[in-house]
Structures are given as structure tokens and as C-alpha cells.
Design an enzyme around this catalytic site. Structure first.
Site, PDB file in Angstrom:
ATOM      1  N   LYS A  49       0.847  -1.205   0.000  1.00  0.00           N
ATOM      2  CA  LYS A  49       0.000   0.000   0.000  1.00  0.00           C
ATOM      3  C   LYS A  49       0.878   1.250   0.000  1.00  0.00           C
ATOM      4  O   LYS A  49       0.623   2.202  -0.745  1.00  0.00           O
ATOM      5  CB  LYS A  49      -0.943  -0.018   1.206  1.00  0.00           C
ATOM      6  CG  LYS A  49      -2.100  -0.997   1.028  1.00  0.00           C
ATOM      7  CD  LYS A  49      -2.882  -1.277   2.303  1.00  0.00           C
ATOM      8  CE  LYS A  49      -3.913  -2.379   2.031  1.00  0.00           C
ATOM      9  NZ  LYS A  49      -4.602  -2.868   3.230  1.00  0.00           N
ATOM     10  N   GLN A  93      -4.881  -1.591   9.411  1.00  0.00           N
ATOM     11  CA  GLN A  93      -4.869  -2.931   8.822  1.00  0.00           C
ATOM     12  C   GLN A  93      -5.529  -3.938   9.771  1.00  0.00           C
ATOM     13  O   GLN A  93      -5.209  -3.996  10.954  1.00  0.00           O
ATOM     14  CB  GLN A  93      -3.411  -3.333   8.517  1.00  0.00           C
ATOM     15  CG  GLN A  93      -3.258  -4.637   7.770  1.00  0.00           C
ATOM     16  CD  GLN A  93      -3.776  -4.597   6.337  1.00  0.00           C
ATOM     17  OE1 GLN A  93      -3.815  -3.562   5.692  1.00  0.00           O
ATOM     18  NE2 GLN A  93      -4.186  -5.742   5.835  1.00  0.00           N
ATOM     19  N   ASP A 116     -11.306   2.848   3.762  1.00  0.00           N
ATOM     20  CA  ASP A 116     -11.732   1.447   3.668  1.00  0.00           C
ATOM     21  C   ASP A 116     -13.254   1.351   3.513  1.00  0.00           C
ATOM     22  O   ASP A 116     -13.779   0.299   3.149  1.00  0.00           O
ATOM     23  CB  ASP A 116     -11.372   0.703   4.956  1.00  0.00           C
ATOM     24  CG  ASP A 116     -10.028  -0.002   4.899  1.00  0.00           C
ATOM     25  OD1 ASP A 116      -9.695  -0.528   3.825  1.00  0.00           O
ATOM     26  OD2 ASP A 116      -9.345  -0.043   5.935  1.00  0.00           O
TER      27      ASP A 116
END
Ligand code: GUN
Length: 280
Positions: A49, A93, A116
Site C-alpha cells: 500500500k 490494517q 476502507d
């Protein structure tokens, strides 16, 4: 033999779109990625990422916190990132270590920086079709379908898996495109029968090669969200690619299918968050 949907190429196209947009901006979008603990797979994802951010011209920060980080410490960091103007997107995460409550952490992220799309506000917006961000993996699947010229409207779409990250939002996005959607899960009575009705089959269950040719309607589009290791330690999906590829009309490989799209859509969401925050 099915058309192999090239997620790597389509992901590169999406990232190039983001790079071109970013090039025109004087203040760069910024993404903060937070990882707690030492999960090796998560570490690889986080590294990828950050690398993708560099390639599209974003500012990025990676916060690597030790396994024994307390809830307070993590929430303090999230708070700080929420009010940091350099940062437009915050990604914590998952999974988190067991002593940390994922719901509490997700709820603490500002919905405006929730790239997200896991925050209940953003989940609710998706439900009514009035969203700022789409969750990266389901959005990536929709882009793969679009780029491959696969129409969703009127099709029987079967989603296997009902996670908050993939299955549930995936069903919602297919429904928004006027698919007739069935969601299957571990209590589904006859999974083979349900899958065999699918014109578009999306599998996200995390079981290596569970879906064989007997699950496939001839000519169906098969999208494999799984990322597992087979008996030889090789990366594989939830779909048994070798056995399904002759029955399907189109299929995503693992690796090189859905995986690269998740990061590309994260870049898109971060750009959108920056634009919404007024960066130009
Ligand atoms: N873990 C696995 N996939 C994801 C994702 O898309 N976002 C976050 N935050 N964690 C993940």
C-alpha cells in the site's frame, strides 16, 4: 477456455488515472496506514500500500505499532491522524491483535478519512446508494466486471461469503447495478446448486480451491477473492482455477486477479478523500 481477467493490467490503468489526477494537484493526497503486531501477510499488504502511494504521487505514512499496543494508544494515534491536514485517508490494517476491539477502532476513524469504507456511517451510505467511498475489494470487483464488458443488470449474481469487508458490500454493489443477488454462507443448504445458477459468481470464503467445475454454470463469470496457500505453500484462491477455467466464460486468476484491484481502489478513495477535503 475462459477469458482470463487481468487484474494486474486493469489495476495499472486505475492507478495511472489516479497518478494523472494527482499530478495536477499542488497539495498531495496523504494516506496513513497503521499496522499493529507482526502478522507477516499484513506486513506485505501494508508495504504494498505504501509503495503504491509513492507510485501515484501521494504522501504516505506507515505506523508500525508493537503487538502489545493498548487500545488507548491506538485510539490516540487515530485521533491525531483524524486532525492532521496532511492525512486524507486512514487505514488500520485488519485483523488486529485479539486484545483490541476492531469495532471501537473503526468507529474512531473520521468517516471523511475512512478510505476502507468500514465506518458505520459509510456502510449506511452504501446501503442507500449515496456514498463517498466504496470498500476497496468489492469496488475492485465491480471495476473488473466493467472493464471486461460484463453486464450485471438482470444477471443471477451469487456471492459466497458474508463478511463485512467483502461479501455483504459486494452483494449491495451488485444489487445497485440491478443484478439479482443471492448471498451464500456456511449454513447454505446446497451450495453447489446455488452456485450453478450464477451468471456471475463472486467467491470470498477463504477456503483453498473449494469451488470446482461442478459449481459452475457453463460460461459463467467467476471472480475469486480468496487468497490462500495450497498444500505446497503456493498462493491460490477459493476457486480451483485449473478445473474451473474450461467451464467458465471469464475468470480471475490468483494471484493477479482481484488482489491488485484492492490497492488501486484504495488509491482512488484516498484521492477522493483529498478532493473532498478541498485539496487541489
Ligand atoms: N485486511 C484485509 N483486507 C483489508 C482491507 O481491505 N482493509 C484493511 N484495513 N484491512 C484489511
Amino acid at each position: 477456455m475462459a477469458v482470463i481477467i487481468d487484474g494486474k493490467a486493469i489495476s495499472a490503468k486505475v492507478r495511472e488515472e489516479v497518478r494523472k489526477e494527482t499530478e495536477k494537484m499542488t497539495v498531495k493526497p496523504g494516506l496513513a496506514v497503521v499496522i499493529v503486531g507482526e502478522d507477516p501477510a499484513s506486513k506485505v499488504y501494508v508495504r504494498n500500500k505504501a509503495k503504491a502511494c509513492g507510485e501515484v504521487g501521494f504522501y504516505s505514512e506507515v505506523h508500525e505499532l508493537p503487538e502489545n499496543t493498548s487500545s488507548e494508544e491506538l485510539l490516540t494515534l487515530v485521533d491525531k491522524l483524524n486532525s492532521d491536514d496532511k492525512i486524507d485517508g486512514i487505514l488500520v490494517q485488519l485483523p488486529l491483535p485479539k486484545h483490541l476491539d476492531e469495532k471501537t477502532v473503526i468507529n474512531a476513524i473520521s468517516p471523511d478519512k475512512d478510505v476502507d469504507a468500514f465506518h458505520p456511517v459509510n456502510v449506511g451510505k452504501i446501503m442507500i446508494g449515496d456514498y463517498d467511498f466504496l470498500p476497496c475489494t468489492p469496488a475492485g470487483v465491480m471495476r473488473l466486471l466493467e472493464e471486461t464488458g460484463i453486464q450485471v443488470a438482470g444477471k443471477n449474481c451469487v456471492v459466497v461469503g458474508r463478511s463485512n469487508i467483502v461479501g455483504k458490500p459486494q452483494a449491495m454493489l451488485l444489487l445497485q447495478k440491478n443484478g439479482t443477488v443471492t448471498v451464500c454462507h456456511s449454513k447454505t443448504k446446497d451450495l453447489v446448486e446455488e452456485c450453478r445458477r450464477a451468471d456471475i459468481l463472486v467467491v470470498a470464503i477463504g477456503k483453498a480451491k473449494l469451488i470446482g467445475a461442478d459449481y459452475i454454470k457453463p460460461g459463467a463469470t467467476v471472480i475469486d477473492v480468496g487468497m490462500n496457500r495450497d498444500e505446497n505453500g503456493k498462493l491460490c484462491g477459493d476457486v480451483d482455477f485449473e478445473s474451473v477455467k474450461d467451464a467458465a466464460g471469464a475468470i480471475t486468476p490468483v494471484p493477479g486477479g482481484v488482489g491488485p484491484m484492492t490497492i488501486a481502489m484504495l488509491m482512488k478513495n484516498t484521492l477522493r478523500a483529498a478532493q473532498k477535503a478541498g485539496k487541489k
